[in-house]
Design an enzyme around this catalytic site. Structure first.
Site, PDB file in Angstrom:
ATOM      1  N   ARG A  49       0.861  -1.191   0.000  1.00  0.00           N
ATOM      2  CA  ARG A  49       0.000   0.000   0.000  1.00  0.00           C
ATOM      3  C   ARG A  49       0.886   1.225   0.000  1.00  0.00           C
ATOM      4  NH1 ARG A  49       2.410   2.022   3.670  1.00  0.00           N
ATOM      5  NH2 ARG A  49       0.868   3.669   3.671  1.00  0.00           N
ATOM      6  N   GLY A  50       0.253   2.400  -0.134  1.00  0.00           N
ATOM      7  CA  GLY A  50       1.024   3.632  -0.308  1.00  0.00           C
ATOM      8  C   GLY A  50       1.123   3.889  -1.806  1.00  0.00           C
ATOM      9  N   ALA A  51       0.814   5.138  -2.196  1.00  0.00           N
ATOM     10  CA  ALA A  51       0.634   5.421  -3.622  1.00  0.00           C
ATOM     11  C   ALA A  51       1.809   5.001  -4.520  1.00  0.00           C
ATOM     12  CB  ALA A  51       0.312   6.905  -3.783  1.00  0.00           C
ATOM     13  N   ARG A  83      -7.668  -0.555  -6.608  1.00  0.00           N
ATOM     14  CA  ARG A  83      -7.910   0.555  -5.674  1.00  0.00           C
ATOM     15  C   ARG A  83      -8.088   1.845  -6.492  1.00  0.00           C
ATOM     16  NH1 ARG A  83      -4.230   1.071  -0.526  1.00  0.00           N
ATOM     17  NH2 ARG A  83      -6.126   2.102   0.213  1.00  0.00           N
ATOM     18  N   GLN A 133      -1.780   2.505   9.890  1.00  0.00           N
ATOM     19  CA  GLN A 133      -0.497   2.609   9.180  1.00  0.00           C
ATOM     20  C   GLN A 133       0.545   3.360  10.001  1.00  0.00           C
ATOM     21  OE1 GLN A 133      -3.495   3.215   7.832  1.00  0.00           O
ATOM     22  NE2 GLN A 133      -3.575   2.771   5.651  1.00  0.00           N
ATOM     23  N   ASP A 170      -1.949  10.661  -2.204  1.00  0.00           N
ATOM     24  CA  ASP A 170      -2.358   9.642  -3.183  1.00  0.00           C
ATOM     25  C   ASP A 170      -2.744  10.240  -4.517  1.00  0.00           C
ATOM     26  OD1 ASP A 170      -2.905   8.432  -0.389  1.00  0.00           O
ATOM     27  OD2 ASP A 170      -2.754   6.763  -1.794  1.00  0.00           O
ATOM     28  N   ASN A 224      -5.290  12.393   0.563  1.00  0.00           N
ATOM     29  CA  ASN A 224      -4.391  11.539   1.358  1.00  0.00           C
ATOM     30  C   ASN A 224      -5.242  10.786   2.379  1.00  0.00           C
ATOM     31  OD1 ASN A 224      -1.704  10.607   1.959  1.00  0.00           O
ATOM     32  ND2 ASN A 224      -1.782  11.780   3.845  1.00  0.00           N
ATOM     33  N   LYS A 225      -4.590   9.965   3.151  1.00  0.00           N
ATOM     34  CA  LYS A 225      -5.268   9.111   4.129  1.00  0.00           C
ATOM     35  C   LYS A 225      -6.291   9.875   4.957  1.00  0.00           C
ATOM     36  CE  LYS A 225      -5.044   5.676   4.416  1.00  0.00           C
ATOM     37  NZ  LYS A 225      -6.071   4.862   3.717  1.00  0.00           N
TER      38      LYS A 225
HETATM   39  O1  MRU Z   1      -4.481   3.235   2.173  1.00  0.00           O
HETATM   40  P1  MRU Z   1      -3.009   3.436   2.045  1.00  0.00           P
HETATM   41  O2  MRU Z   1      -2.227   2.886   3.182  1.00  0.00           O
HETATM   42  O3  MRU Z   1      -2.498   2.946   0.704  1.00  0.00           O
HETATM   43  O4  MRU Z   1      -2.840   5.003   2.063  1.00  0.00           O
HETATM   44  C1  MRU Z   1      -1.561   5.535   1.993  1.00  0.00           C
HETATM   45  C2  MRU Z   1      -1.513   6.993   2.174  1.00  0.00           C
HETATM   46  O5  MRU Z   1      -2.514   7.651   2.357  1.00  0.00           O
HETATM   47  C3  MRU Z   1      -0.164   7.642   2.044  1.00  0.00           C
HETATM   48  O6  MRU Z   1      -0.074   8.770   2.837  1.00  0.00           O
HETATM   49  C4  MRU Z   1       0.042   8.047   0.569  1.00  0.00           C
HETATM   50  O7  MRU Z   1      -0.168   6.949  -0.272  1.00  0.00           O
HETATM   51  C5  MRU Z   1       1.384   8.593   0.326  1.00  0.00           C
HETATM   52  S1  MRU Z   1       2.577   7.322   0.361  1.00  0.00           S
HETATM   53  C6  MRU Z   1       4.090   7.871  -0.035  1.00  0.00           C
END
Ligand code: MRU
Length: 346
Positions: free
Chosen positions: A46-48, A89, A196, A237, A247-248
């Site tokens: 996970r994470g963009a 996603r 996270q 994201d 973002n999250k």
């Molecule tokens: O749902 P996730 O864990 O994939 O969400 C991740 C985030 O919101 C991060 O802050 C974002 O992807 C930036 S990662 C470098």
């Protein structure tokens, strides 16, 4: 040293299983594109930026398994692979960016036979992975000057090495400042409901001996009021062309609090996170995840059975709350539309 994602010698995609951290440090080996798609969906990765790399590798692994010598039949099957990966996603634009990069390999190599296309696709996926680390290091260098010596930094979610191929975006900026010898300290929001911050950010910062204190999400305002936070840095994201930052979930609340307390709110993200096709924050598709993420913690119910639940995974912070957007190309400040377009053109 642990790795977020890697193309292995036997043409599988290996990822550290982020659903198991920090309790277990185990790796998932994806043998085919369906395994990769599953890993993205259930957030083993996970994470963009990491999702973008995984998607590119998913396309490559899918291509290798296609048993066609006719180029148009091969391309048809590969577009099904791409479509499946694109459905995993919706919010992180890097997923679609990664797939698009792979499609461009086909476009740039019209006339090549299938075996050559397969090799080029695999090479591209590996290149995207390596490039991501370099991009994050450049972002870190660009952002480190915003971190004063002795700073107390708040971050939300995990925008670290685990969310990328390595080094991280927001945590990359923090790492770069730390590596410059600055005495810094990070407050990590636990980031309900997937945790996270608690599970991943705390884990990776502790691995690097970067001082970190874990707080629950609802403590951020109190800490700001007490003068304990000097700046906020988060990842993203998807950033719109005008600087709306998805973002999250919970990031927007942090940004509002930061504004109220006059604390700078920085976003660190690669230029590939900017979606130049959309301008307004309302155009960002917001993923909703299963209600069990809210009602259960590690398999244990924490809410009455049958309760109604809403579980949006992201929110959007408007540009007026953002002090700067740090990318690998430089630092964009308001008005973001012009600044981001300039970086894209460079
Ligand atoms: O749902 P996730 O864990 O994939 O969400 C991740 C985030 O919101 C991060 O802050 C974002 O992807 C930036 S990662 C470098």
């Amino acid at each position: 040293m642990w790795k977020t994602i890697e193309w292995s010698e036997n043409d599988t995609v290996v990822m550290i299983d982020q659903t198991k951290l920090p309790r277990e440090e185990v790796y998932v080996s994806c043998e085919n594109y369906l395994d990769v798609a599953h890993a993205i969906k259930v957030m083993q990765i996970r994470g963009a930026p990491a999702i973008g790399v995984a998607a590119a590798m998913g396309v490559a692994i899918g291509a290798l398994a296609i048993d066609e010598t006719d180029v148009s039949a091969f391309k048809k099957k590969l577009s099904e692979v791409c479509e499946h990966l694109a459905g995993t996603r919706p919010t992180a634009v890097n997923l679609f960016w990664g797939i698009e990069k792979m499609k461009q390999v086909l476009k740039k190599n019209e006339g090549e036979p299938v075996d050559v296309l397969k090799r080029l696709l695999k090479d591209k996926a590996i290149e995207i992975c390596h490039e991501d680390v370099k991009i994050n290091e450049a972002m870190g260098t660009n952002g480190a000057s915003f971190i004063p010596d002795g700073a107390n930094i708040l971050t939300h979610c995990n925008a670290g090495a685990l969310a990328t191929a390595g080094f991280g975006t927001a945590l990359g900026v923090i790492r770069a400042a730390f590596n410059e010898g600055k005495k810094i300290h990070v407050y990590a929001d636990e980031t309900r409901p997937f945790l996270q911050g608690a599970r991943l950010t705390a884990w990776e910062l502790m691995k690097d001996n970067i001082p970190v204190t874990l707080i629950t999400d609802n403590m951020a305002g109190y800490l700001m009021q007490q003068g304990k936070i000097d700046l906020v840095v988060v990842g993203s994201d998807r950033i719109t062309s005008t600087g709306f930052v998805a973002n999250k979930i919970g990031t927007y609340s942090v940004a509002v609090l930061a504004k109220k307390h006059g604390i700078p709110f920085y976003v660190a993200a690669p230029i590939s996170t900017v979606d130049f096709d959309i301008a307004d924050g309302s155009e960002v598709p917001i993923e909703e995840r299963e209600i069990r993420e809210v009602t259960h913690v590690f398999g244990e119910a924490i809410a009455p059975e049958g309760v109604k639940v809403f579980n949006p995974a992201f929110d959007v912070t408007p540009p007026e709350l953002v002090s700067a957007i740090i990318t690998e190309k430089g630092v964009a400040q308001a008005p973001f539309k012009e600044a981001l377009a300039k970086q894209r053109a460079e």
